[in-house]
Design a protein around this motif. Structure first.
Motif, short mmCIF file in Angstrom:
data_model
loop_
_atom_site.label_atom_id
_atom_site.label_comp_id
_atom_site.label_asym_id
_atom_site.label_seq_id
_atom_site.Cartn_x
_atom_site.Cartn_y
_atom_site.Cartn_z
N PHE A 54 11.58 -1.85 3.02
CA PHE A 54 10.09 -1.86 2.56
C PHE A 54 9.89 -2.28 1.13
O PHE A 54 9.04 -3.01 0.72
N LEU A 55 10.63 -1.50 0.46
CA LEU A 55 10.46 -1.93 -1.15
C LEU A 55 10.88 -3.32 -1.48
O LEU A 55 10.17 -3.86 -2.19
N ARG A 56 11.78 -3.92 -0.76
CA ARG A 56 12.01 -5.26 -0.81
C ARG A 56 10.94 -6.11 -0.44
O ARG A 56 10.56 -6.92 -1.19
N PHE A 57 10.34 -5.76 0.61
CA PHE A 57 9.34 -6.53 1.17
C PHE A 57 7.96 -6.56 0.30
O PHE A 57 7.46 -7.33 -0.21
N ALA A 90 8.53 -15.83 3.14
CA ALA A 90 8.77 -15.23 4.53
C ALA A 90 9.87 -15.89 5.29
O ALA A 90 10.95 -15.15 6.01
N ARG A 91 9.74 -17.32 5.06
CA ARG A 91 10.85 -17.94 5.67
C ARG A 91 12.33 -17.76 5.08
O ARG A 91 13.14 -17.59 5.98
N MET A 92 12.55 -17.36 3.98
CA MET A 92 13.62 -17.21 3.35
C MET A 92 14.11 -15.77 3.42
O MET A 92 15.42 -15.15 3.40
N ASN A 93 13.12 -14.88 4.03
CA ASN A 93 13.39 -13.40 4.11
C ASN A 93 12.64 -12.76 5.31
O ASN A 93 11.96 -11.87 5.41
N ARG A 94 12.95 -13.63 6.61
CA ARG A 94 12.38 -13.30 7.85
C ARG A 94 12.29 -11.93 8.15
O ARG A 94 11.25 -11.40 8.49
N ASP A 95 13.37 -11.39 8.34
CA ASP A 95 13.75 -10.07 8.58
C ASP A 95 12.82 -9.01 7.70
O ASP A 95 12.28 -7.92 8.39
N VAL A 96 13.26 -9.17 6.35
CA VAL A 96 12.54 -8.35 5.48
C VAL A 96 10.77 -8.05 5.64
O VAL A 96 10.37 -7.01 5.76
N TYR A 97 10.45 -9.46 5.83
CA TYR A 97 9.00 -9.51 5.87
C TYR A 97 8.58 -8.91 7.22
O TYR A 97 7.39 -8.35 7.36
N LEU A 98 9.18 -9.09 8.48
CA LEU A 98 8.81 -8.67 9.65
C LEU A 98 8.91 -7.23 9.84
O LEU A 98 8.07 -6.43 10.15
N VAL A 99 10.07 -6.40 9.10
CA VAL A 99 10.03 -4.95 9.04
C VAL A 99 9.01 -4.57 8.01
O VAL A 99 7.84 -3.73 8.29
N GLY A 100 8.51 -5.33 7.04
CA GLY A 100 7.78 -4.93 6.09
C GLY A 100 5.99 -4.90 6.54
O GLY A 100 5.35 -3.95 6.53
N GLU A 116 0.95 3.42 0.40
CA GLU A 116 -0.34 3.87 -0.62
C GLU A 116 -0.11 3.01 -1.79
O GLU A 116 -0.99 2.47 -2.52
N ASP A 117 1.02 3.09 -2.42
CA ASP A 117 1.44 2.27 -3.57
C ASP A 117 1.25 0.66 -3.50
O ASP A 117 0.86 -0.01 -4.18
N PHE A 118 1.94 0.29 -2.36
CA PHE A 118 1.69 -1.32 -2.39
C PHE A 118 0.14 -1.62 -2.14
O PHE A 118 -0.30 -2.45 -2.82
N HIS A 119 -0.64 -0.84 -1.43
CA HIS A 119 -2.16 -1.15 -1.26
C HIS A 119 -2.75 -1.17 -2.78
O HIS A 119 -3.68 -2.00 -3.14
N SER A 120 -2.37 -0.03 -3.51
CA SER A 120 -3.24 0.05 -4.93
C SER A 120 -2.61 -0.96 -5.61
O SER A 120 -3.57 -1.48 -6.51
N LYS A 121 -1.37 -1.26 -5.59
CA LYS A 121 -0.81 -2.26 -6.45
C LYS A 121 -1.44 -3.90 -6.28
O LYS A 121 -1.95 -4.67 -7.09
#
Length: 193
Positions: A54-57, A90-100, A116-121
């Motif tokens: 998720f952090l990578r996403f 997303a094309r280059m990181n398909r699985d990471v994006y889908l999980v995120g 929460e951190d993702f949304h506030s940033k």
């Protein structure tokens, strides 16, 4: 690639295909070709691995959206840049994006702080650049969050519903990008006005 990276990619691949709860440590270890203890060593367990994915996403999406926002010269340019760069990433990181993306919409307590951190940033970057471009939107945090969420939903509708099949073909991807861009450019000015 390091063993940690191999495990992360294997976990992302399995979590994208199946659900987090249906994938076990042994499944991930077998997919990565490592001993199951390596997952605990590098990530502290399956939840730690999910958090790292998720952090990578978050980093990928934040980078692409931040770049699009900073380089945009108008509202339409912002939409074009944002859609193109995020779908290319997303094309280059398909699985990471889908999980995120799945985890953004999941109420898992394990990722509550990261969501929460993702949304506030995301909101802070969005607001700063919307102001810079002179786009008037209501000064209501819920409205801003909803606008950002609706935009992401539009961009990733095929990705979430169809597993990202449009990402496999250059021609289809370009047509998909243009469709999303046109819809957002036509609808967002009315939405923001």
């Amino acid at each position: 690639m390091t063993k940690k990276e191999i495990i992360l990619e294997a976990g992302a691949r399995l979590f994208a295909k199946r659900s987090f709860n249906s994938v076990g440590i042994r499944d991930i270890a077998a997919e990565a070709g490592v001993n199951s203890a390596m997952i605990s060593y590098y990530f502290g367990g399956k939840v730690g691995l999910l958090r790292e994915i998720f952090l990578r996403f978050d980093r990928l999406l934040s980078y692409e959206s931040g770049l699009a926002l900073e380089q945009a010269t108008s509202q339409n340019d912002l939409i074009r840049r944002f859609v193109s760069s995020v779908l290319d990433s997303a094309r280059m990181n398909r699985d990471v994006y889908l999980v995120g993306l799945k985890e953004l919409n999941h109420d898992s307590e394990d990722l509550h702080d990261l969501r929460e951190d993702f949304h506030s940033k995301a909101e802070a970057v969005f607001v700063a650049n919307i102001d810079r471009l002179g786009i008037n939107i209501p000064d209501d945090p819920a409205f801003r969050t909803l606008g950002f969420t609706a935009t992401l939903g539009m961009i990733f509708s095929d990705y979430l519903l169809g597993g990202g099949s449009c990402l496999d073909d250059d021609t289809v991807l370009e047509a998909y990008k243009q469709t999303v861009i046109t819809i957002l450019q036509s609808g967002m000015p009315k939405y923001w006005a």
